[in-house]
Design a protein around this motif. Structure first.
Motif, PDB file in Angstrom:
ATOM      1  N   ILE A  15       1.931   8.681 -11.310  1.00 12.55           N
ATOM      2  CA  ILE A  15       1.165   8.482 -12.536  1.00 12.55           C
ATOM      3  C   ILE A  15       0.153   9.600 -12.751  1.00 12.55           C
ATOM      4  CG2 ILE A  15      -0.492   6.953 -13.701  1.00 12.55           C
ATOM      5  CD1 ILE A  15       0.906   4.612 -12.240  1.00 12.55           C
ATOM      6  N   MET A  16      -0.400  10.119 -11.678  1.00 16.29           N
ATOM      7  CA  MET A  16      -1.432  11.148 -11.790  1.00 16.29           C
ATOM      8  C   MET A  16      -0.874  12.520 -12.169  1.00 16.29           C
ATOM      9  SD  MET A  16      -4.007  10.146  -8.648  1.00 16.29           S
ATOM     10  CE  MET A  16      -4.998  11.617  -8.910  1.00 16.29           C
ATOM     11  N   LYS A  17       0.454  12.664 -12.146  1.00 20.11           N
ATOM     12  CA  LYS A  17       1.044  13.935 -12.553  1.00 20.11           C
ATOM     13  C   LYS A  17       0.818  14.168 -14.041  1.00 20.11           C
ATOM     14  CE  LYS A  17       4.776  13.908  -9.105  1.00 20.11           C
ATOM     15  NZ  LYS A  17       6.249  13.844  -8.920  1.00 20.11           N
ATOM     16  N   LYS A  18       0.753  15.426 -14.424  1.00 18.91           N
ATOM     17  CA  LYS A  18       0.567  15.756 -15.839  1.00 18.91           C
ATOM     18  C   LYS A  18       1.718  15.227 -16.677  1.00 18.91           C
ATOM     19  CE  LYS A  18      -0.223  19.618 -19.001  1.00 18.91           C
ATOM     20  NZ  LYS A  18      -0.369  21.097 -19.137  1.00 18.91           N
TER      21      LYS A  18
ATOM     22  N   SER B  27       7.477  10.994 -14.496  1.00 18.24           N
ATOM     23  CA  SER B  27       8.854  10.641 -14.847  1.00 18.24           C
ATOM     24  C   SER B  27       8.873   9.492 -15.845  1.00 18.24           C
ATOM     25  CB  SER B  27       9.631  10.221 -13.598  1.00 18.24           C
ATOM     26  OG  SER B  27       9.637  11.247 -12.636  1.00 18.24           O
ATOM     27  N   ALA B  28       9.872   9.507 -16.708  1.00 23.04           N
ATOM     28  CA  ALA B  28      10.041   8.390 -17.635  1.00 23.04           C
ATOM     29  C   ALA B  28      10.409   7.118 -16.870  1.00 23.04           C
ATOM     30  CB  ALA B  28      11.123   8.720 -18.660  1.00 23.04           C
ATOM     31  N   TRP B  29      11.290   7.260 -15.892  1.00 21.08           N
ATOM     32  CA  TRP B  29      11.646   6.168 -14.978  1.00 21.08           C
ATOM     33  C   TRP B  29      11.363   6.680 -13.563  1.00 21.08           C
ATOM     34  CZ3 TRP B  29      16.197   2.347 -15.747  1.00 21.08           C
ATOM     35  CH2 TRP B  29      16.169   1.827 -17.049  1.00 21.08           C
ATOM     36  N   PHE B  30      10.518   5.958 -12.832  1.00 20.34           N
ATOM     37  CA  PHE B  30      10.202   6.345 -11.461  1.00 20.34           C
ATOM     38  C   PHE B  30      10.675   5.243 -10.525  1.00 20.34           C
ATOM     39  CE2 PHE B  30       7.111   6.531  -7.854  1.00 20.34           C
ATOM     40  CZ  PHE B  30       7.573   7.720  -7.314  1.00 20.34           C
ATOM     41  N   TRP B  31      11.635   5.580  -9.686  1.00 22.29           N
ATOM     42  CA  TRP B  31      12.232   4.623  -8.757  1.00 22.29           C
ATOM     43  C   TRP B  31      11.499   4.697  -7.420  1.00 22.29           C
ATOM     44  CZ3 TRP B  31      17.301   2.305  -9.905  1.00 22.29           C
ATOM     45  CH2 TRP B  31      17.817   2.703 -11.152  1.00 22.29           C
ATOM     46  N   THR B  32      11.027   3.566  -6.915  1.00 20.28           N
ATOM     47  CA  THR B  32      10.338   3.572  -5.628  1.00 20.28           C
ATOM     48  C   THR B  32      10.416   2.193  -4.983  1.00 20.28           C
ATOM     49  OG1 THR B  32       8.266   4.170  -4.501  1.00 20.28           O
ATOM     50  CG2 THR B  32       8.059   3.000  -6.603  1.00 20.28           C
ATOM     51  N   GLY B  33      10.413   2.181  -3.663  1.00 23.01           N
ATOM     52  CA  GLY B  33      10.513   0.922  -2.932  1.00 23.01           C
ATOM     53  C   GLY B  33      11.866   0.775  -2.275  1.00 23.01           C
TER      54      GLY B  33
ATOM     55  N   GLU C   1       0.824  -1.220   0.000  1.00 24.69           N
ATOM     56  CA  GLU C   1       0.000   0.000   0.000  1.00 24.69           C
ATOM     57  C   GLU C   1       0.855   1.266   0.000  1.00 24.69           C
ATOM     58  OE1 GLU C   1       0.240  -1.664   4.233  1.00 24.69           O
ATOM     59  OE2 GLU C   1      -0.117  -2.433   2.196  1.00 24.69           O
ATOM     60  N   VAL C   2       2.032   1.214   0.641  1.00 26.26           N
ATOM     61  CA  VAL C   2       2.952   2.353   0.624  1.00 26.26           C
ATOM     62  C   VAL C   2       3.526   2.527  -0.773  1.00 26.26           C
ATOM     63  CG1 VAL C   2       5.115   3.274   1.552  1.00 26.26           C
ATOM     64  CG2 VAL C   2       3.499   2.108   3.067  1.00 26.26           C
ATOM     65  N   TYR C   3       3.925   1.423  -1.360  1.00 23.03           N
ATOM     66  CA  TYR C   3       4.427   1.419  -2.736  1.00 23.03           C
ATOM     67  C   TYR C   3       3.373   1.985  -3.683  1.00 23.03           C
ATOM     68  CZ  TYR C   3       5.684  -0.702  -7.263  1.00 23.03           C
ATOM     69  OH  TYR C   3       5.961  -0.926  -8.586  1.00 23.03           O
ATOM     70  N   ALA C   4       2.134   1.521  -3.539  1.00 21.61           N
ATOM     71  CA  ALA C   4       1.059   1.948  -4.442  1.00 21.61           C
ATOM     72  C   ALA C   4       0.793   3.448  -4.338  1.00 21.61           C
ATOM     73  CB  ALA C   4      -0.215   1.163  -4.145  1.00 21.61           C
ATOM     74  N   ARG C   5       0.869   3.999  -3.140  1.00 23.72           N
ATOM     75  CA  ARG C   5       0.631   5.444  -2.976  1.00 23.72           C
ATOM     76  C   ARG C   5       1.642   6.255  -3.763  1.00 23.72           C
ATOM     77  NH1 ARG C   5      -0.873   4.208   2.457  1.00 23.72           N
ATOM     78  NH2 ARG C   5       1.203   4.672   3.256  1.00 23.72           N
ATOM     79  N   SER C   6       2.897   5.843  -3.719  1.00 23.68           N
ATOM     80  CA  SER C   6       3.926   6.605  -4.425  1.00 23.68           C
ATOM     81  C   SER C   6       3.777   6.451  -5.934  1.00 23.68           C
ATOM     82  CB  SER C   6       5.321   6.175  -3.971  1.00 23.68           C
ATOM     83  OG  SER C   6       5.605   4.842  -4.358  1.00 23.68           O
TER      84      SER C   6
END
Length: 283
Positions: free
Chosen positions: A238-241, A244-250, A228-233
């Motif tokens: 994704i909702m940004k206009k 990022s081309a590559w989004f690092w998270t986790g 759920e923490v991962y999904a929030r980020s």
């Protein structure tokens, strides 16, 4: 309850939404933001965890062309021929040393991890272009670093990353964004296939001195970033206009990104040999 999209309700289609996985968490997060969410599951997987949060569920295997064509027909009717977000989340793991790779197992994995997203985009791109939407590929740090016992899985994610890179360029003229999510280890059930099969080293493997350690690695329960923490980020990005081309998270993604950017490629050799006790093979 199933969502009833209107002309102002954004829509998201997410593949691979089994209970407790990344897809499940992403579906819940998109619903929290008011999206009409469509989720795919395999025939043997339960649906209650999605239906109870208002997600429309569909039995569809991303390796089956007929399934995905039917899925497009059904979703197109509900959304009036548009789709705002496609998230290619379905994935399976295959854990084994590179020298012990069984090709049929790798073919099954690539069919889901690589050819599945290709099929989804091939079939759904007209809906995404109509809405000037977004295509999101769930990648992994495994596609960046030589994570031990994951050569084939790593290769599938590296292929997905680079396919997504080219897709991003090719879709720009249509106003479609393509995002590669570079995921750290998330507490999900992706290892269940290896664990259910009791994955062990094959007879005669040169890694047999580490047989117990290998079985412990396959049976591990990751306790890192909660889904759920991962999904929030991910959903926030994704909702940004202009995401990022590559989004690092986790977990560990900052460390991986730093080492991969600034240190020699062989830095990973020293680290993984130590972390996995590979020096024992020299004896």
């Amino acid at each position: 309850m199933k969502p009833s999209p209107t002309t102002t309700t954004p829509s998201a289609l997410i593949t691979g939404c089994g209970k407790g996985g990344i897809g499940h968490a992403l579906a819940a997060e998109f619903r929290r933001h008011g999206y009409a969410v469509f989720a795919t599951l395999l025939a043997h997987e339960p649906t209650e965890h999605l239906k109870e949060i208002g997600v429309a569920t569909f039995v569809a295997d991303v390796t089956n062309n007929d399934h995905i064509l039917k899925l497009r027909e059904e979703i197109s009717v509900v959304t009036k021929g548009t789709l705002d977000v496609l998230v290619n989340c379905a994935g399976i793991a295959y854990t084994i040393p590179a020298t012990d790779t069984q090709i049929p197992e790798v073919e099954k994995m690539f069919a889901v991890n690589v050819f599945g997203p290709m099929r989804m985009v091939n079939i759904f791109h007209p809906l995404i272009i109509t809405s000037k939407g977004k295509i999101v590929n769930i990648g992994s740090v495994g596609g960046i670093v030589p994570y031990v016992y994951g050569a084939s899985y790593n290769a599938s994610k590296a292929a997905l990353h680079h396919w997504g890179d080219t897709l991003r360029v090719e879709m720009k003229p249509f106003g479609v964004s393509v995002v590669n999510i570079i995921s750290g280890e998330v507490s999900t059930n992706i290892l269940k296939r290896d664990q259910a099969s009791g994955r062990k080293l094959p007879e005669g493997s040169v890694y047999m001195p580490l047989a117990k350690e290998f079985e412990g690695h396959v049976g591990r329960v990751p306790n890192t970033t909660p889904p759920e923490v991962y999904a929030r980020s991910v959903v926030a990005e994704i909702m940004k206009k202009n995401p990022s081309a590559w989004f690092w998270t986790g977990a560990s993604t900052s460390l991986v990104r730093f080492i991969d950017t600034f240190l020699p490629r062989t830095t990973w050799d020293r680290l993984f040999i130590r972390w996995f006790g590979l020096d024992a093979l020299r004896k």
